[in-house]
Design an enzyme around this catalytic site. Structure first.
Site, PDB file in Angstrom:
ATOM      1  N   LYS A  14       2.282  -0.967   6.688  1.00 28.90           N
ATOM      2  CA  LYS A  14       3.553  -1.650   6.970  1.00 28.90           C
ATOM      3  C   LYS A  14       4.536  -0.664   7.553  1.00 28.90           C
ATOM      4  O   LYS A  14       4.392   0.570   7.373  1.00 28.90           O
ATOM      5  CB  LYS A  14       4.142  -2.274   5.707  1.00 28.90           C
ATOM      6  CG  LYS A  14       4.447  -1.307   4.547  1.00 28.90           C
ATOM      7  CD  LYS A  14       5.770  -0.579   4.596  1.00 28.90           C
ATOM      8  CE  LYS A  14       6.014   0.304   3.375  1.00 28.90           C
ATOM      9  NZ  LYS A  14       7.051   1.309   3.542  1.00 28.90           N
ATOM     10  N   ALA A 102       3.646   8.921   4.394  1.00 22.87           N
ATOM     11  CA  ALA A 102       4.180   8.638   5.723  1.00 22.87           C
ATOM     12  C   ALA A 102       5.195   7.501   5.689  1.00 22.87           C
ATOM     13  O   ALA A 102       5.894   7.249   6.661  1.00 22.87           O
ATOM     14  CB  ALA A 102       3.032   8.273   6.666  1.00 22.87           C
ATOM     15  N   GLY A 103       5.254   6.757   4.570  1.00 17.06           N
ATOM     16  CA  GLY A 103       6.134   5.579   4.506  1.00 17.06           C
ATOM     17  C   GLY A 103       5.458   4.343   5.060  1.00 17.06           C
ATOM     18  O   GLY A 103       6.115   3.353   5.382  1.00 17.06           O
ATOM     19  N   LEU A 104       4.124   4.395   5.165  1.00 19.22           N
ATOM     20  CA  LEU A 104       3.373   3.280   5.756  1.00 19.22           C
ATOM     21  C   LEU A 104       2.685   2.414   4.700  1.00 19.22           C
ATOM     22  O   LEU A 104       2.004   1.441   5.027  1.00 19.22           O
ATOM     23  CB  LEU A 104       2.329   3.822   6.744  1.00 19.22           C
ATOM     24  CG  LEU A 104       2.937   4.520   7.969  1.00 19.22           C
ATOM     25  CD1 LEU A 104       1.861   5.288   8.747  1.00 19.22           C
ATOM     26  CD2 LEU A 104       3.620   3.506   8.878  1.00 19.22           C
ATOM     27  N   SER A 109      -1.103  -0.860  -0.009  1.00 14.82           N
ATOM     28  CA  SER A 109      -1.864  -1.889   0.699  1.00 14.82           C
ATOM     29  C   SER A 109      -3.305  -1.950   0.184  1.00 14.82           C
ATOM     30  O   SER A 109      -3.867  -3.036   0.005  1.00 14.82           O
ATOM     31  CB  SER A 109      -1.850  -1.606   2.201  1.00 14.82           C
ATOM     32  OG  SER A 109      -2.485  -2.651   2.886  1.00 14.82           O
ATOM     33  N   ASP A 141       6.166  -1.385  -3.868  1.00 13.09           N
ATOM     34  CA  ASP A 141       5.891  -2.045  -2.586  1.00 13.09           C
ATOM     35  C   ASP A 141       4.430  -2.492  -2.438  1.00 13.09           C
ATOM     36  O   ASP A 141       3.862  -2.456  -1.357  1.00 13.09           O
ATOM     37  CB  ASP A 141       6.398  -1.230  -1.385  1.00 13.09           C
ATOM     38  CG  ASP A 141       5.711   0.109  -1.257  1.00 13.09           C
ATOM     39  OD1 ASP A 141       4.842   0.403  -2.094  1.00 13.09           O
ATOM     40  OD2 ASP A 141       6.039   0.843  -0.308  1.00 13.09           O
TER      41      ASP A 141
END
Ligand code: C5P
Length: 324
Positions: A14, A102-104, A109, A141
């Site tokens: 994301k 990385a903030g992804l 996920s 998240d």
């Protein structure tokens, strides 16, 4: 005994189209407003379920990710096996492509993909509410990855609302090489230091914020793809409420961060931002050519990924189940 099953999923990364930190809460977490957007970059998650006997979880990882209990996908399998009383052996194989720190949302996920698979195995016991509870227990998240597509995140990020899909923006991601990752708790602590007064339990009109986001901010991300703007490079003009509040703190860590930001802007990205608490930044492009050119230029010095938005239905097509 039910048959052995093989489940496979793409666990998409994301980006955060914006991330507003409102205050530090009494529980130590921070009250957030953010829009998550899933993108094509994805890990691969495979789960073999062998029914019968006691619940057991095994994890195999190809690529860079923690092992055992430190891995969120492993913890998700343990939690779901317990919650849904799954009897049998769950063997997970992770193929990592999403970079760490990385903030992804790579770890989150993967965990959500395991929860979605476990929900498939559990059937009716896995109500949407139960799945969201398990997601929130695992991390702030994880929940957006149960919905996929464009998702409004409130609370500490775990309160999620699916928004209508946005147009198929191309995404160029870049971050400094080697050891450049940012740890989320540290990024929040840095924010606390620069906002010493913001711990009060203020009142927030969630529904008003939700409406203003839908009416003002999201249309800005539609602009270049609609009507007479189609194909032209138009910068979204509405910025209020959608910047990333981690940006200033992260940019002070290394001159590479503002350099990457500038290069994405010079490459004519319609929107440039940090994702999550970094270290990756992204630029959004309406057309392929400037996106490719900008990615090639950034690649000389930085780690770069080319991707695109993934909407909700494509996100959910990424899960397949086969009898073994
Ligand atoms: O929930 P999660 O495990 O992903 O959060 C990791 C850390 O990030 C938390 O322990 C907390 O320090 C910080 N955090 C926060 N506010 C949020 C989300 C995370 O302070 N909304």
């Amino acid at each position: 005994m039910p048959p052995a099953l093989n489940l496979r999923a793409r666990a998409h990364a994301k980006i955060n189209l914006g991330l507003k930190i409102l205050r530090r809460r009494r529980d130590g977490f921070h009250e957030l407003r953010t829009v998550f957007q899933t993108i094509a970059l994805a890990d691969r998650v495979e789960l073999d379920f062998q029914p019968g006997g006691r619940a057991a979880v095994a994890l195999e990882v190809a690529g860079e990710a923690p092992a055992g209990e430190d891995n969120l996908a492993y913890r998700a399998a343990r939690l779901a096996a317990d919650a849904y009383r799954l009897r049998g052996r769950l063997a997970i194989r992770l193929t990592k492509r999403i970079p760490q720190r990385a903030g992804l949302g790579g770890g989150s996920s993967d965990a959500a993909a395991v929860l979605r698979m476990a929900a498939h195995l559990a059937g009716r016991a896995a109500t949407p509410r139960r799945q969201l509870e398990l997601a929130a227990e695992l991390g702030s998240d994880v929940a957006p990855f149960l919905l996929g597509g464009t998702v409004l995140g409130l609370g500490r990020g775990e309160e999620v609302y699916g928004l209508p899909d946005l147009p198929p923006w191309r995404v160029v991601l870049a971050m400094p090489r080697d050891g450049a990752g940012v740890a989320t708790p540290e990024a929040f602590r840095a924010w606390d230091r620069s906002h010493p007064g913001l711990t009060a339990a203020g009142e927030f009109a969630t529904i008003m914020e939700f409406c203003s986001l839908l009416e003002q901010v999201l249309p800005a991300f539609r602009a270049p793809h609609s009507g007479r703007n189609r194909g032209r490079l138009v910068r979204p003009t509405v910025h209020a409420g959608i910047e990333n509040d981690f940006q200033a703190g992260v940019f002070s860590l290394s001159p590479d961060f503002p350099r990457i930001h500038r290069q994405l802007r010079q490459g004519q990205a319609a929107w440039v931002s940090l994702t999550g608490s970094g270290a990756a930044q992204f630029g959004l492009f309406a057309r392929a050519e400037p996106a490719l050119r900008t990615a090639a230029r950034l690649q000389r010095r930085y780690q770069v990924w080319s991707s695109r938005f993934v909407g909700r239905s494509e996100f959910h097509r990424g899960l397949t189940v086969e009898t073994k």
